[in-house]
Design an enzyme around this catalytic site. Structure first.
Site, short mmCIF file in Angstrom:
data_model
loop_
_atom_site.label_atom_id
_atom_site.label_comp_id
_atom_site.label_asym_id
_atom_site.label_seq_id
_atom_site.Cartn_x
_atom_site.Cartn_y
_atom_site.Cartn_z
N LYS A 1 -13.24 -1.86 8.83
CA LYS A 1 -12.30 -1.26 9.94
C LYS A 1 -12.71 -2.27 11.30
O LYS A 1 -11.64 -2.71 11.89
CB LYS A 1 -12.23 0.12 10.33
CG LYS A 1 -11.42 0.70 9.12
CD LYS A 1 -10.11 0.20 8.74
CE LYS A 1 -9.28 1.14 7.83
NZ LYS A 1 -8.21 0.63 7.52
N TYR B 1 -8.91 2.49 11.83
CA TYR B 1 -9.44 4.01 12.18
C TYR B 1 -10.51 3.73 13.06
O TYR B 1 -11.34 2.79 12.99
CB TYR B 1 -9.65 4.61 10.95
CG TYR B 1 -10.21 5.92 11.21
CD1 TYR B 1 -9.33 6.77 11.88
CD2 TYR B 1 -11.51 6.47 10.49
CE1 TYR B 1 -9.90 8.29 12.03
CE2 TYR B 1 -11.71 7.80 10.66
CZ TYR B 1 -11.21 8.67 11.63
OH TYR B 1 -11.54 9.81 11.92
N TYR C 1 -17.59 8.95 7.09
CA TYR C 1 -16.75 7.61 6.87
C TYR C 1 -17.45 6.76 6.35
O TYR C 1 -17.85 5.77 7.10
CB TYR C 1 -15.82 7.64 8.03
CG TYR C 1 -14.60 6.38 7.82
CD1 TYR C 1 -13.42 6.89 7.36
CD2 TYR C 1 -14.71 5.01 8.12
CE1 TYR C 1 -12.34 5.99 7.04
CE2 TYR C 1 -13.65 4.27 8.01
CZ TYR C 1 -12.71 4.69 7.33
OH TYR C 1 -11.56 4.00 7.12
N ALA D 1 -5.53 8.51 0.06
CA ALA D 1 -6.69 7.90 0.13
C ALA D 1 -7.73 8.65 1.10
O ALA D 1 -9.07 8.58 0.85
CB ALA D 1 -6.49 6.59 0.96
N LEU E 1 -5.20 11.90 9.16
CA LEU E 1 -4.04 12.28 8.11
C LEU E 1 -4.54 12.56 6.59
O LEU E 1 -5.09 11.47 6.10
CB LEU E 1 -2.82 11.51 7.86
CG LEU E 1 -1.58 11.46 7.42
CD1 LEU E 1 -0.64 12.44 8.29
CD2 LEU E 1 -0.82 10.20 6.94
N SER F 1 -3.63 12.00 3.66
CA SER F 1 -3.19 11.26 2.74
C SER F 1 -3.97 11.32 1.31
O SER F 1 -5.14 11.74 1.56
CB SER F 1 -3.03 9.81 3.04
OG SER F 1 -4.52 9.37 3.16
N GLY G 1 0.80 -1.25 0.12
CA GLY G 1 0.11 -0.03 0.12
C GLY G 1 0.98 1.26 -0.08
O GLY G 1 0.56 2.08 0.72
N ASP H 1 -2.64 -6.17 -6.29
CA ASP H 1 -4.00 -5.80 -6.13
C ASP H 1 -4.61 -6.73 -5.31
O ASP H 1 -4.81 -7.77 -5.66
CB ASP H 1 -4.88 -5.84 -7.48
CG ASP H 1 -6.24 -5.31 -7.40
OD1 ASP H 1 -6.54 -5.23 -6.09
OD2 ASP H 1 -6.67 -4.58 -8.50
N ALA H 2 -4.74 -6.13 -4.01
CA ALA H 2 -5.04 -7.02 -3.11
C ALA H 2 -6.51 -7.56 -2.81
O ALA H 2 -7.01 -8.38 -1.90
CB ALA H 2 -4.63 -6.22 -1.61
N SER I 1 -1.11 -1.55 4.67
CA SER I 1 -1.50 -0.33 4.91
C SER I 1 -2.06 0.20 3.44
O SER I 1 -1.74 1.07 3.06
CB SER I 1 -0.01 0.59 4.81
OG SER I 1 -0.49 1.82 5.06
N1 NAD Z 1 -5.52 8.84 6.47
C1 NAD Z 1 -6.03 8.57 7.69
O1 NAD Z 1 -6.80 9.54 8.04
C2 NAD Z 1 -6.12 7.21 8.11
C3 NAD Z 1 -6.30 7.05 9.58
C4 NAD Z 1 -6.49 5.81 9.94
C5 NAD Z 1 -6.11 4.74 9.36
N2 NAD Z 1 -5.71 5.08 7.88
C6 NAD Z 1 -5.58 3.58 7.44
O2 NAD Z 1 -3.98 3.68 6.76
C7 NAD Z 1 -3.93 2.94 5.74
C8 NAD Z 1 -3.25 3.70 4.59
O3 NAD Z 1 -3.87 4.68 4.01
P1 NAD Z 1 -3.17 6.18 3.91
O4 NAD Z 1 -4.34 7.11 4.39
O5 NAD Z 1 -1.87 6.49 4.47
O6 NAD Z 1 -3.28 6.50 2.29
P2 NAD Z 1 -2.46 6.02 1.14
O7 NAD Z 1 -3.25 6.49 -0.06
O8 NAD Z 1 -1.19 6.43 1.27
O9 NAD Z 1 -2.61 4.56 1.15
C9 NAD Z 1 -3.52 3.64 0.60
C10 NAD Z 1 -2.84 2.67 -0.47
O10 NAD Z 1 -3.85 1.85 -0.75
C11 NAD Z 1 -3.73 1.29 -2.06
N3 NAD Z 1 -4.68 0.47 -2.54
C12 NAD Z 1 -6.14 0.89 -2.83
N4 NAD Z 1 -6.51 -0.28 -3.28
C13 NAD Z 1 -5.78 -1.39 -3.37
C14 NAD Z 1 -5.80 -2.70 -3.77
N5 NAD Z 1 -6.85 -3.23 -4.21
N6 NAD Z 1 -4.62 -3.15 -3.74
C15 NAD Z 1 -3.52 -2.78 -3.18
N7 NAD Z 1 -3.42 -1.70 -2.91
C16 NAD Z 1 -4.47 -0.92 -3.00
C17 NAD Z 1 -3.45 2.72 -2.63
O11 NAD Z 1 -3.02 2.59 -3.99
C18 NAD Z 1 -2.78 3.44 -1.80
O12 NAD Z 1 -1.16 3.28 -1.78
C19 NAD Z 1 -5.41 2.50 5.16
O13 NAD Z 1 -5.63 1.23 5.70
C20 NAD Z 1 -6.27 3.49 5.76
O14 NAD Z 1 -7.59 2.98 5.89
C21 NAD Z 1 -5.81 6.25 7.29
#
Ligand code: NAD
Length: 314
Positions: free
Chosen positions: A215, A197, A207, A249, A245, A247, A32, A96-97, A145
């Protein structure tokens, strides 16, 4: 006695007789990572700072842009390690997960522009490539991730069955599948870590898309997988519940800036959470220092989860 100390972000890591997060000789896969803005990149960087060699799994639709950014030096600043070297990835695996095996990827997708040249990007495909590249037990650390909710902007009340199952498939079952396929590849003391989250346990308006359900499943599965994979393979399984954060996504949710602002107003610690703070906890949890921690949801959210009432605006 302290022999040497070096700065790592705002914290000091002591080398010598004091505790260090030492991942030298260990190999990590962070699934990820497709840019330098999210948690995955920060975790990969912290693991590398601790001495691990790091490979990443990148979603095929984002792969070309990611590789281009890397090759054109656009991420050099964020790739800079405290040693002065640039963070380099041992391998970048297309992943692709949503798919466990190549034959599950629909023909139309497999032959589409972004997938036709990447080979087997299923979870099983990545496991096979790791063994082909590095031998039978190539891994010590696996980080999940990634998340995706095709209908994330829709409230749960309006989500279709396909949207809900899509969110759970990409964001929760993907961890189950990764533990199934990667646990046999782990060396002794191996660790799985994912990102969750708090929308799993408290209502976060906006959300949507069944992501809160995904989650909740991820956190529950963390406990069950910790038991099952702990007994069978001796590895650990934990998840970090991170604060919001901005990001890539999270920006897709549409309200991330409001969420970040709200938490900074109401959390015990009011400075904004950085991805590097999550990265450092991830490095600790993936290290032998955390050998007694498994099945845990660890909050890295400036303490926001502890609050029971919003702080009144004066
Ligand atoms: N950003 C926030 O506020 C937040 C808060 C808590 C938890 N998270 C979690 O952190 C993790 C990372 O997310 P992030 O916010 O850092 O964003 P991010 O965009 O850096 O990471 C998400 C990644 O998932 C990849 N992805 C999506 N579908 C996919 C698939 N089918 N196969 C493989 N990869 C795939 C995307 O290409 C991306 O690189 C996620 O699980 C997210 O839910 C995020």
């Amino acid at each position: 006695m302290i022999r040497a100390a070096r700065l790592l972000g705002s914290s000091t890591v002591y080398i010598g007789h004091m505790l260090t997060i030492d991942l030298s000789g260990k190999r990590a896969l962070v699934a990820g990572v497709a840019d330098d803005a999210g948690f995955g990149f920060a975790i990969a960087k912290a693991l590398a700072e601790s001495g691990a060699s790091v490979s990443v799994g990148t979603w095929p639709p984002a792969l070309n842009i990611f590789v281009n950014l890397l090759e054109r030096g656009k991420m050099d600043e964020s790739r800079r390690l405290s040693s002065g070297d640039l963070l380099t990835f041992e391998k970048i695996y297309p992943l692709d997960a949503v798919y466990d095996r190549l034959d599950e990827i629909p023909e139309e997708l497999r032959t589409s522009k972004r997938y036709k040249d990447v080979g087997d990007c299923s979870i099983n495909g990545v496991a096979e490539r790791l063994v082909a590249d590095f031998g039978d037990r190539p891994l010590d650390i696996v980080v999940h991730s990634l998340a995706n909710g095709p209908e994330v902007k829709k409230p749960l009340l309006e989500v279709s069955r396909a949207g809900y199952l899509g969110a759970v498939s990409a964001s929760a079952y993907s961890l189950v599948s990764m533990v199934q396929r990667f646990a046999p590849l782990l060396r002794d003391g191996g660790s799985f870590l994912s990102l969750t989250y708090m929308a799993s346990e408290r209502v976060i308006p906006g959300y949507g898309g069944g992501m809160s359900s995904a989650k909740a499943a991820l956190e529950s599965d963390t406990r069950t997988l910790a038991f099952e994979a702990g007994r069978k393979f001796g590895c650990r399984v934990n998840t970090i519940s991170a604060g919001p954060l901005a990001s890539r996504a999270a920006s897709a949710i549409g309200i991330i800036e409001k969420m970040v602002e709200y938490v900074s107003h109401n959390a015990p610690l009011t400075d904004r959470l950085t991805a590097a703070e999550v990265g450092r906890v991830a490095a600790f949890l993936s290290s032998p220092l955390a050998s007694g921690i498994t099945g845990n949801t660890v909050y890295v959210d400036k303490g926001y989860h502890a609050m029971g009432m919003a702080v009144p605006t004066l």
